[in-house]
Motif scaffolding. Structure first.
Motif, PDB file in Angstrom:
ATOM      1  N   THR A  65      -0.126  10.254  12.251  1.00 23.33           N
ATOM      2  CA  THR A  65       1.176  10.099  11.615  1.00 23.33           C
ATOM      3  C   THR A  65       1.056  10.190  10.088  1.00 23.33           C
ATOM      4  O   THR A  65       1.837  10.876   9.429  1.00 23.33           O
ATOM      5  N   VAL A  66       0.060   9.494   9.563  1.00 18.29           N
ATOM      6  CA  VAL A  66      -0.032   9.334   8.108  1.00 18.29           C
ATOM      7  C   VAL A  66      -0.497  10.609   7.405  1.00 18.29           C
ATOM      8  O   VAL A  66       0.064  11.003   6.382  1.00 18.29           O
ATOM      9  N   PHE A  67      -1.531  11.246   7.941  1.00 18.55           N
ATOM     10  CA  PHE A  67      -2.077  12.409   7.240  1.00 18.55           C
ATOM     11  C   PHE A  67      -1.030  13.511   7.080  1.00 18.55           C
ATOM     12  O   PHE A  67      -0.904  14.099   5.993  1.00 18.55           O
ATOM     13  N   PRO A  68      -0.241  13.814   8.139  1.00 11.80           N
ATOM     14  CA  PRO A  68       0.814  14.809   7.943  1.00 11.80           C
ATOM     15  C   PRO A  68       1.844  14.399   6.883  1.00 11.80           C
ATOM     16  O   PRO A  68       2.411  15.273   6.208  1.00 11.80           O
ATOM     17  N   GLN A  69       2.072  13.099   6.717  1.00 14.58           N
ATOM     18  CA  GLN A  69       3.022  12.675   5.680  1.00 14.58           C
ATOM     19  C   GLN A  69       2.567  13.162   4.307  1.00 14.58           C
ATOM     20  O   GLN A  69       3.368  13.559   3.477  1.00 14.58           O
ATOM     21  N   VAL A  70       1.254  13.117   4.084  1.00 15.05           N
ATOM     22  CA  VAL A  70       0.710  13.502   2.782  1.00 15.05           C
ATOM     23  C   VAL A  70       0.866  15.012   2.578  1.00 15.05           C
ATOM     24  O   VAL A  70       1.351  15.472   1.542  1.00 15.05           O
ATOM     25  N   VAL A  71       0.464  15.772   3.572  1.00  6.90           N
ATOM     26  CA  VAL A  71       0.521  17.235   3.431  1.00  6.90           C
ATOM     27  C   VAL A  71       1.977  17.689   3.323  1.00  6.90           C
ATOM     28  O   VAL A  71       2.322  18.567   2.518  1.00  6.90           O
ATOM     29  N   ALA A  72       2.839  17.063   4.127  1.00  7.24           N
ATOM     30  CA  ALA A  72       4.256  17.425   4.086  1.00  7.24           C
ATOM     31  C   ALA A  72       4.833  17.159   2.704  1.00  7.24           C
ATOM     32  O   ALA A  72       5.596  17.976   2.163  1.00  7.24           O
ATOM     33  N   LYS A  75      -6.529 -30.022  17.760  1.00 10.72           N
ATOM     34  CA  LYS A  75      -6.059 -28.628  17.863  1.00 10.72           C
ATOM     35  C   LYS A  75      -5.323 -28.203  16.598  1.00 10.72           C
ATOM     36  O   LYS A  75      -4.484 -28.930  16.072  1.00 10.72           O
ATOM     37  N   VAL A  76      -5.664 -27.011  16.146  1.00 15.93           N
ATOM     38  CA  VAL A  76      -5.067 -26.456  14.935  1.00 15.93           C
ATOM     39  C   VAL A  76      -4.139 -25.311  15.322  1.00 15.93           C
ATOM     40  O   VAL A  76      -4.515 -24.445  16.116  1.00 15.93           O
ATOM     41  N   THR A  77      -2.952 -25.308  14.781  1.00 16.13           N
ATOM     42  CA  THR A  77      -2.064 -24.156  14.981  1.00 16.13           C
ATOM     43  C   THR A  77      -1.680 -23.595  13.619  1.00 16.13           C
ATOM     44  O   THR A  77      -1.528 -24.343  12.642  1.00 16.13           O
ATOM     45  N   ILE A  78      -1.559 -22.275  13.565  1.00 22.66           N
ATOM     46  CA  ILE A  78      -1.183 -21.637  12.305  1.00 22.66           C
ATOM     47  C   ILE A  78       0.339 -21.575  12.258  1.00 22.66           C
ATOM     48  O   ILE A  78       0.964 -20.933  13.093  1.00 22.66           O
ATOM     49  N   GLU A  79       0.904 -22.244  11.286  1.00 22.21           N
ATOM     50  CA  GLU A  79       2.362 -22.275  11.195  1.00 22.21           C
ATOM     51  C   GLU A  79       2.897 -21.124  10.370  1.00 22.21           C
ATOM     52  O   GLU A  79       3.993 -20.634  10.623  1.00 22.21           O
ATOM     53  N   LYS A  80       2.141 -20.748   9.361  1.00 24.51           N
ATOM     54  CA  LYS A  80       2.605 -19.644   8.520  1.00 24.51           C
ATOM     55  C   LYS A  80       1.397 -18.969   7.879  1.00 24.51           C
ATOM     56  O   LYS A  80       0.449 -19.656   7.494  1.00 24.51           O
ATOM     57  N   PHE A  81       1.463 -17.678   7.779  1.00 25.22           N
ATOM     58  CA  PHE A  81       0.399 -16.948   7.095  1.00 25.22           C
ATOM     59  C   PHE A  81       1.027 -15.935   6.150  1.00 25.22           C
ATOM     60  O   PHE A  81       1.962 -15.230   6.532  1.00 25.22           O
ATOM     61  N   VAL A  82       0.520 -15.896   4.937  1.00 29.71           N
ATOM     62  CA  VAL A  82       1.033 -14.943   3.943  1.00 29.71           C
ATOM     63  C   VAL A  82      -0.132 -14.181   3.338  1.00 29.71           C
ATOM     64  O   VAL A  82      -1.134 -14.774   2.946  1.00 29.71           O
ATOM     65  N   SER A  83      -0.010 -12.868   3.294  1.00 30.42           N
ATOM     66  CA  SER A  83      -0.987 -12.081   2.557  1.00 30.42           C
ATOM     67  C   SER A  83      -0.264 -11.285   1.486  1.00 30.42           C
ATOM     68  O   SER A  83       0.795 -10.714   1.745  1.00 30.42           O
ATOM     69  N   ALA A  84      -0.830 -11.307   0.301  1.00 33.23           N
ATOM     70  CA  ALA A  84      -0.333 -10.449  -0.780  1.00 33.23           C
ATOM     71  C   ALA A  84      -1.493  -9.555  -1.175  1.00 33.23           C
ATOM     72  O   ALA A  84      -2.458 -10.014  -1.784  1.00 33.23           O
ATOM     73  N   ASP A  85      -1.406  -8.309  -0.749  1.00 36.31           N
ATOM     74  CA  ASP A  85      -2.509  -7.378  -0.952  1.00 36.31           C
ATOM     75  C   ASP A  85      -2.167  -6.331  -1.990  1.00 36.31           C
ATOM     76  O   ASP A  85      -1.002  -5.957  -2.156  1.00 36.31           O
ATOM     77  N   ASP A  86      -3.207  -5.848  -2.630  1.00 36.19           N
ATOM     78  CA  ASP A  86      -3.067  -4.687  -3.521  1.00 36.19           C
ATOM     79  C   ASP A  86      -3.916  -3.571  -2.941  1.00 36.19           C
ATOM     80  O   ASP A  86      -5.141  -3.600  -3.039  1.00 36.19           O
ATOM     81  N   PHE A  87      -3.241  -2.637  -2.303  1.00 33.68           N
ATOM     82  CA  PHE A  87      -3.932  -1.496  -1.696  1.00 33.68           C
ATOM     83  C   PHE A  87      -3.750  -0.233  -2.530  1.00 33.68           C
ATOM     84  O   PHE A  87      -3.957   0.868  -2.046  1.00 33.68           O
ATOM     85  N   GLY A  88      -3.290  -0.403  -3.792  1.00 35.61           N
ATOM     86  CA  GLY A  88      -2.942   0.792  -4.536  1.00 35.61           C
ATOM     87  C   GLY A  88      -1.706   1.406  -3.909  1.00 35.61           C
ATOM     88  O   GLY A  88      -0.855   0.701  -3.356  1.00 35.61           O
ATOM     89  N   ASN A  89      -1.615   2.733  -3.965  1.00 35.11           N
ATOM     90  CA  ASN A  89      -0.451   3.397  -3.397  1.00 35.11           C
ATOM     91  C   ASN A  89      -0.483   3.305  -1.874  1.00 35.11           C
ATOM     92  O   ASN A  89      -1.547   3.256  -1.264  1.00 35.11           O
ATOM     93  N   VAL A  90       0.696   3.296  -1.293  1.00 36.96           N
ATOM     94  CA  VAL A  90       0.816   3.144   0.145  1.00 36.96           C
ATOM     95  C   VAL A  90       1.561   4.343   0.712  1.00 36.96           C
ATOM     96  O   VAL A  90       2.638   4.698   0.234  1.00 36.96           O
ATOM     97  N   VAL A  91       0.973   5.007   1.701  1.00 29.50           N
ATOM     98  CA  VAL A  91       1.606   6.199   2.260  1.00 29.50           C
ATOM     99  C   VAL A  91       2.621   5.825   3.342  1.00 29.50           C
ATOM    100  O   VAL A  91       3.731   6.334   3.365  1.00 29.50           O
TER     101      VAL A  91
END
Ligand SMILES: Cc1cc2nc3c(=O)[nH]c(=O)nc-3n(C[C@H](O)[C@H](O)[C@H](O)COP(=O)(O)OP(=O)(O)OC[C@H]3O[C@@H](n4cnc5c(N)ncnc54)[C@H](O)[C@@H]3O)c2cc1C
Lengths: 262, 791
Positions: B511-518, B653-669
């Motif tokens: 899916t992604v690679f054709p997005q770039v060429v297109a 017992k541990v349960t995950i109530e909320k998870f947040v990620s703030a990532d820097d991946f540069g440009n996103v296709v």
């Protein structure tokens, strides 16, 4: 899997006859037996499928008010139809996943008597009667240790009769991988006293916690269990928890079951 | 308005149509006419001397084609290791032989002893039971500490001991010691990075085929990198030249690193196909996968962090034992060294960083790269020790991190790598906003009302991705280049096949690679397909791992597409009777700048293949270009993660109530796919943190040998989607690749384990269990309960 023959009787009598041959095994839902065969840990020459026997399927109420479940009834059917005994229906609805519940049967579960299985706790806490093609066995006599039962070779569980308690609940603390019971406690309150059965914990398989039964019989409240404890000796100790941890959970799950009983 | 096509759009994954409708073509779906089946007889002891293997009875059993043992592979090469590490004394690592079938000794439960090829799998299994084995069990080497003791039993008798290498890297000892000597505070933490089993949904499969007609071989295999397998197996194991060996990795149901490596079963099926003159197929059972797929992680570490009186980081020193297992798997040696030591600076400007790693042989399954590979191990220890330091010093863990952030780029770390760009402050601020840190106190109070403890865990991470600059890794011991390649084949009608060296096994490349060429050509994505996974169809490729596909192979594809554009402009210039330098390409139209004269993409491509009106004297007909791309540097995705856990103090017992990620991946296709990659990565990180535990007993028996005991994360172990927030809006584009992309495949698995453990410790402290400074992963209920009651 080794090769085997399969027979599909439609009556208990035919099934019993088929099981008379050497190295024949009954096949319930196959949720335990088929994986065992695939791993070549069992080599029956004949499998006698019980799933075509209408007379050992279904849920009904007996003349004495007991809930009667055919030995070939699936967990899914119990979850759906055992409305007269909600704690039991809930237990069945939390066994495995939908695929397991739609195949696995109460008879298979009780015959197998896995030390971490759920139904043994319900049967023992309810003082159920295990009915076979030849006799009736009281739950107190039926469970004889890990994977050990009073069944003789070729004997088929045709029905399980559960006296319905005034209140009951099953609390299962799941083993994180298998989601069988790391510790499961079934509490059932009858007019003549409370019964507490514990699965998952002991190396001897399902057992009654008589100390808690006594305390709860005089005061059916979570606090009644305060200060009581089971010993960690003889408890299963494995990757998922030490014997001491399991012993601790027995207390916690018992209280929670009492609190949830309905 | 979000874009609806091209770069930045989120079209649905086109490959899912076949995957979700059961139309995928996996290796096990491939059946070659006349194929036989192999069953491997595997060791059930961890360590033993093979006194005798008697196959005579088994050979006469029904359906048996041939039985192979180690003796059949004498003179055949062993499975190679792709990276030679040089230790701190300048000596190269010890590299024991890794035969296809055991020779003389078995060294782990699952080590293949014999292989039975038969007409059917059941016949092969039955015959295998008739093989008479005399194996003298030897003491098993399991614990790394004991393995290194003087006089310990040796896994490999021909080596001097069980130490593969003793590696040191980064700041020299004198400088590091001096930094510690002047520290106002030193925090020390000992921890385990738990051994994991990758467990892709599809187990490994290999089908070997040999054609007498052409004296050539085909191997169908579940691989992330068919060219790498062709190279390793052809050149090092079986001695088959590339032009006689085709390797096909069709649809592959997940890899997570474990399908990078060249495995004995692949070599066996290829070898046996010729020896038996029949195609030979092997399909791993899940039980076999647990004892034959390379495992991941398994580090035991002591880390020390030195701080000055103002809480500035002065130095980090680590001492790690890394389990190699019984043999060196393909990239095993590089994981605890170059993929781990180089990340020990983290996001911080710590002036002195010294990394010490001892790699150890044990009687366990080989350990190699698993999603993140080395970088999760680095992140976990660093972010845990920082958290512990903050607690010891009574300072806010976010403020302590912030204060020590690298803020100037490029930044050369004390551990060899140079971060080209980043903005750690931005991701931290984004995480704080998404987590609603100020609201935490109220949420904790609410949990406490219900008898639960609530904890907040935060951390940062950085990874080196886009693996890798070939000349650099060559200096570091890599035995291969790590560039990638792509061919853009434009057909006469303008449709395009792009042959890429990256392999897609869940990533969504189709899916992604054709997005770039297109986007580059201004044409519709539906006109473009990618082709991957077959050495006979693609130019070359080092495959998919290390979050490299888009950053490295995507860059090759961009370069090849640029060549296409250049040539197409020449053709358009000819058709429009203008100079090619005046031609502009926009929305699939070639226009003479400043005029309304134009030709469409399809006119140009047709002219290339029907060159009636064509500048044949200047350019060749056809429109196909190949590019190889070797990155100038790694890429450095980074981010800030946070999670809130609820802990049941009665059960642990541990349960995950909320998870947040703030990532820097540069440009996103494709934002949707990036989010999916991060969701999946975090799920695996949470799996490592709370559930997954590959454990051996002291005899080297695998305790977690099936899903009855190995806990994989399931949907209900993860927070509800509304509380599972993955953000990638902070973007500092990579400075050295054409798309400005950094890679997102591993981030979640790298960043999330310390988040969870930090949160658990926070919860316990809030409940008064202040004596608990660490719990090793997986943080199971029983471990939490034991820690709470450990005083
Ligand atoms: C993924 C998974 C998850 C599971 N999770 C749980 C869980 O959470 N809790 C739980 O309690 N169980 C769990 N189970 C086990 C499940 O409940 C099985 O169905 C049950 O243990 C066996 O029932 P069966 O009908 O499938 O029996 P089978 O597998 O067919 O047979 C089991 C044994 O019982 C014998 N047998 C079968 N029926 C009879 C009969 N009527 N009379 C006499 N002997 C008979 C067979 O010969 C065999 O020895 C799980 C199973 C799976 C596969």
């Amino acid at each position: 899997m080794y090769s085997f023959d399969i027979q599909r009787p439609t009556s208990v009598a035919d099934a019993v006859a088929a099981l008379g041959t050497d190295e024949a095994l009954p096949l319930g839902g196959g949720q335990t037996l088929i994986p065992t065969l695939k791993q070549r840990l069992s080599a029956p020459s004949v499998l006698v499928s019980l799933s075509g026997i209408a007379e050992i399927k279904g849920v009904c109420t007996g003349d004495d008010g007991a809930l009667c479940i055919g030995g070939g009834t699936t967990h899914a059917t119990v979850a759906r139809e055992a409305t007269g005994y909600p704690a039991l229906a809930e237990l069945a609805g939390n066994i495995g996943d939908p695929a397991v519940r739609n195949r696995g049967t109460i008879g298979g579960s009780l015959a197998n008597n896995d030390p971490s299985a759920c139904y043994p706790a319900a049967a023992l806490a309810s003082g159920a009667t295990i009915v076979t093609n030849t006799r009736e066995i009281a739950a107190d006599d039926y469970f004889q240790g890990m994977f050990e039962t009073a069944l003789n070779e070729g004997e088929i569980i045709t029905e399980v009769r559960f006296p319905v308690p005034e209140k009951g609940a099953y609390m299962k603390f799941e083993q994180p991988a298998s989601r069988f019971a790391l510790v499961g406690v079934f509490v059932a309150k009858y007019a003549d006293g409370v019964r507490v059965a514990v699965t998952g914990a002991s190396e001897e398989g399902v057992f009654r916690w008589t100390e808690a039964e006594k305390a709860l019989s005089s005061n059916f409240a979570p606090e009644a269990v305060d200060g009581l404890s089971v010993s960690g000796d003889g408890m299963i100790s494995d990757l998922h928890g030490s014997g001491a941890y399991r012993a601790h959970l027995v207390g916690v799950m018992t209280k929670r079951a009492v609190a949830a009983a309905h | 308005m979000p874009k609806d096509h091209g770069i930045g759009a989120s079209p649905k994954r086109r490959e899912d149509v076949r995957f979700l409708t059961g139309a995928g073509n996996y290796t096990d779906d491939i059946n070659v006419h006349g194929q036989a089946y192999v069953h491997f007889l595997r060791s059930d002891v961890a360590h033993g001397k093979i006194n005798k293997i008697d196959t005579s009875t088994a050979e006469g059993m029904p359906g048996v084609v041939r039985i192979f043992t180690g003796a059949d592979f004498e003179g055949v090469g062993g499975l190679p290791c792709g990276w030679q590490v040089t230790d701190k004394n300048g000596e190269v690592m010890k590299e024991p032989a890794h035969p296809v079938l055991a020779q003389g000794k078995v060294r782990h439960v699952g080590d293949p002893i014999a292989a039975v090829v038969a007409d059917s799998l059941e016949e092969a299994r039955t015959a295998a039971e008739a093989i008479e084995l005399d194996i003298e069990e030897l003491p098993a080497v399991v614990d790394m500490g004991k393995a290194l003791e003087a006089g310990a039993t040796k896994v490999h008798d021909d080596l001097s001991d069980n130490l593969c290498y003793d590696w040191q890297f980064g700041t020299d000892t004198e400088t590091t010691d001096a930094a510690f000597a002047k520290a106002a505070h030193v925090t020390t933490l000992e921890l385990v990075n738990n051994r994991l089993v990758a467990n892709p949904m599809e187990p490994r499969v290999a089908v070997g085929d040999y054609s007498r007609a052409g004296d050539d071989y085909t191997l169908y295999t579940t691989s992330q990198n068919p060219h790498v397998i062709r190279l390793l197996m052809g050149a090092f194991v079986l001695g088959i030249p590339e032009h006689k060996l085709r390797v096909v990795a069709p649809d592959v149901g997940g890899g997570f690193g474990t399908k990078i490596f060249h495995y004995a079963e692949e070599a066996f099926c290829t070898f046996a196909a010729k020896a038996c003159n029949r195609p030979v197929k092997w399909t791993s059972t899940r039980s076999e996968a647990f004892m034959s797929d390379a495992h991941g992680r398994d580090h035991v570490t002591k880390i020390e962090l030195a701080l000055d009186k103002d809480n500035n980081f002065l130095a980090v020193r680590t001492d790690t034992k890394a389990n190699m297992g019984a043999y060196l798997s393909t990239f095993s040696s590089s994981v605890p060294t170059w993929l781990h030591g180089t990340l020990m600076a983290g996001n911080y400007k710590t002036p002195a960083v010294q990394v010490n790693v001892k790699a150890v042989f044990t009687n366990t399954v080989p350990v190699d790269a698993y999603r993140g590979a080395g970088r999760p191990e680095a992140t976990f220890q660093l972010e845990r020790v920082i958290d512990k330091a903050a607690r010891e010093l009574g300072v806010d863990p976010i403020a302590l991190r912030r204060q020590n952030f690298i803020t100037q780029f490029p930044y050369a770390t004390p551990v060899a790598v140079e971060y080209d760009t980043g903005d750690y402050e931005a991701t931290m601020a984004k995480m704080e906003e998404l987590m609603d840190i100020p609201g935490f106190a109220a949420r904790r109070a609410e949990s406490e009302k219900n008898g639960k403890l609530r904890g907040l865990g935060v951390n940062c991470f950085i990874e080196a991705c886009g693996i890798a600059p070939s000349n650099l890794v060559g200096q570091l011991g890599a035995r291969a280049g790590l560039y990638d390649a792509a061919t853009v084949r434009v057909n006469a009608t303008g449709s395009i096949s792009v042959m890429v060296g990256a392999h897609s096994h869940g990533q969504g490349h189709e899916t992604v690679f054709p997005q770039v060429v297109a986007e580059m050509l201004g044409i519709d994505e539906s006109m473009i397909d990618i082709v991957h996974g077959d050495t006979s169809k693609i130019p070359f490729g080092m495959g998919t791992y290390g979050s490299r596909s888009l950053a490295v192979c995507g860059s090759a594809m961009v370069r090849a597409t640029e060549k296409i554009i250049n040539k197409a402009k020449k053709i358009a210039g000819h058709l429009l009777e203008a100079s090619d330098s005046d031609i502009e390409l926009k929305d699939g139209q070639f226009t003479v700048a400043g005029t309304d004269k134009s030709v469409a993409w399809g006119d140009v491509t047709l002219a290339a293949y029907v060159p009636h009106n064509y500048p044949l004297e200047d350019i060749e007909p056809g429109l196909e270009e190949t590019a190889f791309y070797d990155p100038a540097n790694f890429t450095y995705p980074a981010g800030a993660y946070a999670c809130e856990v609820e802990l049941d103090p009665e059960t642990g017992k541990v349960t995950i109530e909320k998870f947040v990620s703030a990532d820097d991946f540069g440009n996103v296709v494709n934002p949707m796919i990036v989010e999916g990659q991060v969701h999946g990565g975090i799920a695996q990180g949470i799996g490592q943190a709370l559930l997954e535990n590959c454990a051996y007993d002291e005899n080297g028996q695998l305790l977690s040998a099936s899903y009855m005991d190995y806990a994989m994360p399931r949907a209900d172990d993860l927070p509800h989607m509304a509380n599972y927030v993955v953000d990638h809006s902070c973007q500092t584009p990579c400075t050295h690749n054409p798309l400005g992309v950094k890679g997102c495949g591993e981030a979640g698995a790298i960043g999330s384990p310390p988040t969870v453990v930090n949160a658990v410790i926070d919860a316990l402290h809030s409940g008064g269990h202040t004596h608990v400074s660490h719990i090793d992963m997986p943080v199971t209920p029983s471990r939490v309960w034991a820690a709470m009651n450990s005083q």
